[in-house]
Design a protein around this motif. Structure first.
Motif, PDB file in Angstrom:
ATOM      1  N   ILE A 165     -79.142 -51.843 -55.155  1.00 15.10           N
ATOM      2  CA  ILE A 165     -77.790 -52.111 -54.654  1.00 15.10           C
ATOM      3  C   ILE A 165     -77.794 -51.984 -53.136  1.00 15.10           C
ATOM      4  CG2 ILE A 165     -75.381 -51.359 -54.662  1.00 15.10           C
ATOM      5  CD1 ILE A 165     -75.735 -50.364 -57.463  1.00 15.10           C
ATOM      6  N   ASP A 166     -77.318 -53.014 -52.481  1.00 10.60           N
ATOM      7  CA  ASP A 166     -77.168 -52.972 -51.030  1.00 10.60           C
ATOM      8  C   ASP A 166     -75.923 -52.152 -50.687  1.00 10.60           C
ATOM      9  OD1 ASP A 166     -77.652 -53.818 -48.252  1.00 10.60           O
ATOM     10  OD2 ASP A 166     -75.765 -54.912 -48.535  1.00 10.60           O
ATOM     11  N   GLU A 167     -76.078 -51.126 -49.846  1.00  7.84           N
ATOM     12  CA  GLU A 167     -74.974 -50.209 -49.572  1.00  7.84           C
ATOM     13  C   GLU A 167     -73.839 -50.863 -48.784  1.00  7.84           C
ATOM     14  OE1 GLU A 167     -75.766 -46.284 -48.195  1.00  7.84           O
ATOM     15  OE2 GLU A 167     -77.703 -46.169 -49.207  1.00  7.84           O
ATOM     16  N   PHE A 168     -74.128 -51.871 -48.017  1.00  3.63           N
ATOM     17  CA  PHE A 168     -73.071 -52.495 -47.214  1.00  3.63           C
ATOM     18  C   PHE A 168     -72.277 -53.518 -48.025  1.00  3.63           C
ATOM     19  CE2 PHE A 168     -71.542 -55.885 -44.424  1.00  3.63           C
ATOM     20  CZ  PHE A 168     -70.776 -55.158 -43.529  1.00  3.63           C
ATOM     21  N   SER A 169     -72.967 -54.458 -48.650  1.00  5.41           N
ATOM     22  CA  SER A 169     -72.274 -55.554 -49.342  1.00  5.41           C
ATOM     23  C   SER A 169     -72.087 -55.296 -50.832  1.00  5.41           C
ATOM     24  CB  SER A 169     -73.071 -56.852 -49.164  1.00  5.41           C
ATOM     25  OG  SER A 169     -74.358 -56.727 -49.774  1.00  5.41           O
ATOM     26  N   ARG A 170     -72.738 -54.245 -51.382  1.00  7.12           N
ATOM     27  CA  ARG A 170     -72.729 -53.937 -52.812  1.00  7.12           C
ATOM     28  C   ARG A 170     -73.404 -55.031 -53.630  1.00  7.12           C
ATOM     29  NH1 ARG A 170     -72.821 -49.099 -52.414  1.00  7.12           N
ATOM     30  NH2 ARG A 170     -72.482 -48.946 -54.671  1.00  7.12           N
ATOM     31  N   TRP A 171     -74.219 -55.831 -52.986  1.00  6.37           N
ATOM     32  CA  TRP A 171     -75.009 -56.857 -53.686  1.00  6.37           C
ATOM     33  C   TRP A 171     -75.989 -56.141 -54.608  1.00  6.37           C
ATOM     34  CZ3 TRP A 171     -80.239 -57.869 -53.877  1.00  6.37           C
ATOM     35  CH2 TRP A 171     -80.631 -59.125 -54.361  1.00  6.37           C
ATOM     36  N   ARG A 172     -76.161 -56.657 -55.830  1.00  6.34           N
ATOM     37  CA  ARG A 172     -76.973 -55.963 -56.817  1.00  6.34           C
ATOM     38  C   ARG A 172     -78.036 -56.888 -57.395  1.00  6.34           C
ATOM     39  NH1 ARG A 172     -74.638 -53.427 -62.394  1.00  6.34           N
ATOM     40  NH2 ARG A 172     -74.283 -55.647 -62.762  1.00  6.34           N
ATOM     41  N   TYR A 173     -79.217 -56.287 -57.617  1.00  5.25           N
ATOM     42  CA  TYR A 173     -80.316 -57.014 -58.260  1.00  5.25           C
ATOM     43  C   TYR A 173     -80.862 -56.117 -59.371  1.00  5.25           C
ATOM     44  CZ  TYR A 173     -84.765 -59.377 -59.001  1.00  5.25           C
ATOM     45  OH  TYR A 173     -85.836 -60.039 -59.563  1.00  5.25           O
ATOM     46  N   VAL A 174     -80.975 -56.682 -60.595  1.00  5.56           N
ATOM     47  CA  VAL A 174     -81.400 -55.918 -61.772  1.00  5.56           C
ATOM     48  C   VAL A 174     -82.562 -56.635 -62.437  1.00  5.56           C
ATOM     49  CG1 VAL A 174     -80.708 -54.971 -64.007  1.00  5.56           C
ATOM     50  CG2 VAL A 174     -79.069 -55.027 -62.122  1.00  5.56           C
ATOM     51  N   GLU A 175     -83.543 -55.843 -62.878  1.00  4.55           N
ATOM     52  CA  GLU A 175     -84.683 -56.400 -63.604  1.00  4.55           C
ATOM     53  C   GLU A 175     -85.206 -55.336 -64.565  1.00  4.55           C
ATOM     54  OE1 GLU A 175     -88.768 -58.945 -62.625  1.00  4.55           O
ATOM     55  OE2 GLU A 175     -87.491 -58.193 -61.004  1.00  4.55           O
ATOM     56  N   ALA A 176     -85.688 -55.771 -65.736  1.00  7.74           N
ATOM     57  CA  ALA A 176     -86.182 -54.841 -66.757  1.00  7.74           C
ATOM     58  C   ALA A 176     -87.686 -54.997 -66.922  1.00  7.74           C
ATOM     59  CB  ALA A 176     -85.474 -55.087 -68.085  1.00  7.74           C
ATOM     60  N   PHE A 177     -88.358 -53.857 -67.171  1.00  6.06           N
ATOM     61  CA  PHE A 177     -89.807 -53.842 -67.371  1.00  6.06           C
ATOM     62  C   PHE A 177     -90.125 -52.980 -68.594  1.00  6.06           C
ATOM     63  CE2 PHE A 177     -89.230 -54.717 -62.906  1.00  6.06           C
ATOM     64  CZ  PHE A 177     -90.199 -55.672 -62.615  1.00  6.06           C
ATOM     65  N   GLU A 178     -91.190 -53.368 -69.286  1.00  5.61           N
ATOM     66  CA  GLU A 178     -91.626 -52.572 -70.438  1.00  5.61           C
ATOM     67  C   GLU A 178     -92.447 -51.364 -70.011  1.00  5.61           C
ATOM     68  OE1 GLU A 178     -93.203 -54.615 -73.868  1.00  5.61           O
ATOM     69  OE2 GLU A 178     -92.460 -56.538 -73.121  1.00  5.61           O
ATOM     70  N   GLU A 179     -92.896 -51.366 -68.773  1.00  7.65           N
ATOM     71  CA  GLU A 179     -93.753 -50.284 -68.291  1.00  7.65           C
ATOM     72  C   GLU A 179     -93.065 -49.555 -67.141  1.00  7.65           C
ATOM     73  OE1 GLU A 179     -97.971 -50.058 -65.999  1.00  7.65           O
ATOM     74  OE2 GLU A 179     -97.944 -51.268 -67.823  1.00  7.65           O
ATOM     75  N   HIS A 180     -93.103 -48.223 -67.204  1.00  5.66           N
ATOM     76  CA  HIS A 180     -92.495 -47.378 -66.175  1.00  5.66           C
ATOM     77  C   HIS A 180     -93.615 -46.863 -65.275  1.00  5.66           C
ATOM     78  CE1 HIS A 180     -90.038 -43.586 -65.073  1.00  5.66           C
ATOM     79  NE2 HIS A 180     -89.608 -44.602 -64.367  1.00  5.66           N
ATOM     80  N   SER A 181     -93.985 -47.635 -64.250  1.00  8.30           N
ATOM     81  CA  SER A 181     -95.163 -47.303 -63.457  1.00  8.30           C
ATOM     82  C   SER A 181     -94.996 -47.814 -62.035  1.00  8.30           C
ATOM     83  CB  SER A 181     -96.415 -47.928 -64.085  1.00  8.30           C
ATOM     84  OG  SER A 181     -96.311 -49.345 -64.062  1.00  8.30           O
ATOM     85  N   THR A 182     -95.958 -47.451 -61.192  1.00 11.59           N
ATOM     86  CA  THR A 182     -95.937 -47.930 -59.806  1.00 11.59           C
ATOM     87  C   THR A 182     -96.167 -49.441 -59.744  1.00 11.59           C
ATOM     88  OG1 THR A 182     -98.285 -47.334 -59.668  1.00 11.59           O
ATOM     89  CG2 THR A 182     -96.702 -45.731 -58.842  1.00 11.59           C
ATOM     90  N   TYR A 183     -96.905 -49.971 -60.719  1.00 11.15           N
ATOM     91  CA  TYR A 183     -97.122 -51.425 -60.740  1.00 11.15           C
ATOM     92  C   TYR A 183     -95.803 -52.154 -60.963  1.00 11.15           C
ATOM     93  CZ  TYR A 183     -98.795 -56.022 -62.188  1.00 11.15           C
ATOM     94  OH  TYR A 183     -98.999 -57.378 -62.285  1.00 11.15           O
TER      95      TYR A 183
END
Length: 213
Positions: A165-183
C-alpha cells in the motif's frame, strides 16, 4: 488494636478460680499443671491484657547493625534516594560496609528507606510522518489466507497474501503465493516495481524472515 482471644479468657477464668479455691484445685479442675497456674497468677494484675502472651522476639541481636552502619546507610540513602538495591549495596561496600545484600534489604525495609521509584515519564506519541508524494514510502505485509476464503482450484492449498500500500495515494497491489519465503518476496517486489506507475523510494516491512533471511 489487639483482640481478646479465647485463651486469655480461659486464663482469667482459671486465675480467678485459683484466687478463691487455691492452686491445687484449680490445676485439677482446668486439667493443667500447678506451675502453669502459678505463672499466670504472678502475671495477673486484674486486667485481661496482663494475660496476653509476651513477644519472644529478642530485644538485642549480636549481629545487628551498629549505630555507625545505620548512620552510613541513612546518609547514603539521602544522597541516592532512587538507587536500586544492588547499586546502593555496591556504593556502601566502597565505603567499608561489610554486611550481605539480604541484610541490607531487611534493614532498609525495617527503617523505611527502600528505594524511591521515580515517576514514569509521560508518554508523548511521536507524530506520524506524512508522505508528500506517491512512491515516497510503500508498506508491505504478508498474511496467511484462511482455507475458508479459498474456492475452486485453490481449495485445499496454502496461500500467503502479499499486500503493498502506498502511504500517500493508498494505491494497493495484492498478490498470492504458495510459498512463504524470500524468493516469493523477491518476485513480489519485482512485480510491484513493474506495476507501480511511479518510482519507489522506500519500502517498509515488519522485518519478517521472508524479507530478512
Amino acid at each position: 488494636m489487639n483482640s481478646i482471644t479465647q485463651v486469655m479468657k480461659f486464663r482469667r477464668s482459671m486465675v480467678e478460680y485459683a484466687l478463691k479455691h487455691g492452686v491445687t484445685k484449680t490445676a485439677i479442675k482446668y486439667n493443667t499443671y500447678r506451675q502453669y497456674v502459678y505463672r499466670w497468677l504472678q502475671r495477673y494484675d486484674g486486667s485481661l491484657e496482663s494475660l496476653r502472651n509476651k513477644s519472644r522476639r529478642p530485644k538485642h541481636h549480636p549481629k545487628a547493625h551498629t549505630v555507625a552502619e545505620l548512620k552510613l546507610i541513612q546518609n547514603m540513602r539521602r544522597r541516592n534516594p532512587e538507587a536500586g538495591l544492588v547499586v546502593f549495596w555496591v556504593k556502601l561496600r566502597q565505603r567499608g560496609y561489610s554486611r550481605s545484600i539480604t541484610g541490607l534489604y531487611r534493614t532498609l525495609k525495617r527503617i523505611g528507606m527502600t528505594p524511591v521509584k521515580p515517576p514514569n515519564p509521560k508518554y508523548v506519541p511521536k507524530p506520524y510522518e506524512q508522505m508528500l508524494y506517491p512512491g515516497q514510502r510503500i508498506q508491505i505485509d504478508v498474511k496467511f489466507v484462511p482455507s475458508a476464503c479459498l474456492t475452486g482450484e485453490a481449495k485445499g492449498k496454502r496461500f500467503y497474501q502479499y499486500t503493498a500500500i502506498d502511504e500517500f495515494s493508498r494505491w494497493r497491489y495484492v498478490e498470492a503465493f504458495e510459498e512463504h519465503s524470500t524468493y516469493s518476496s523477491m518476485i513480489f517486489l519485482v512485480h510491484l516495481v513493474q506495476a507501480f506507475p511511479m518510482p519507489i523510494e522506500c519500502v517498509q516491512t515488519d522485518n519478517g524472515p521472508e524479507f530478512t533471511k
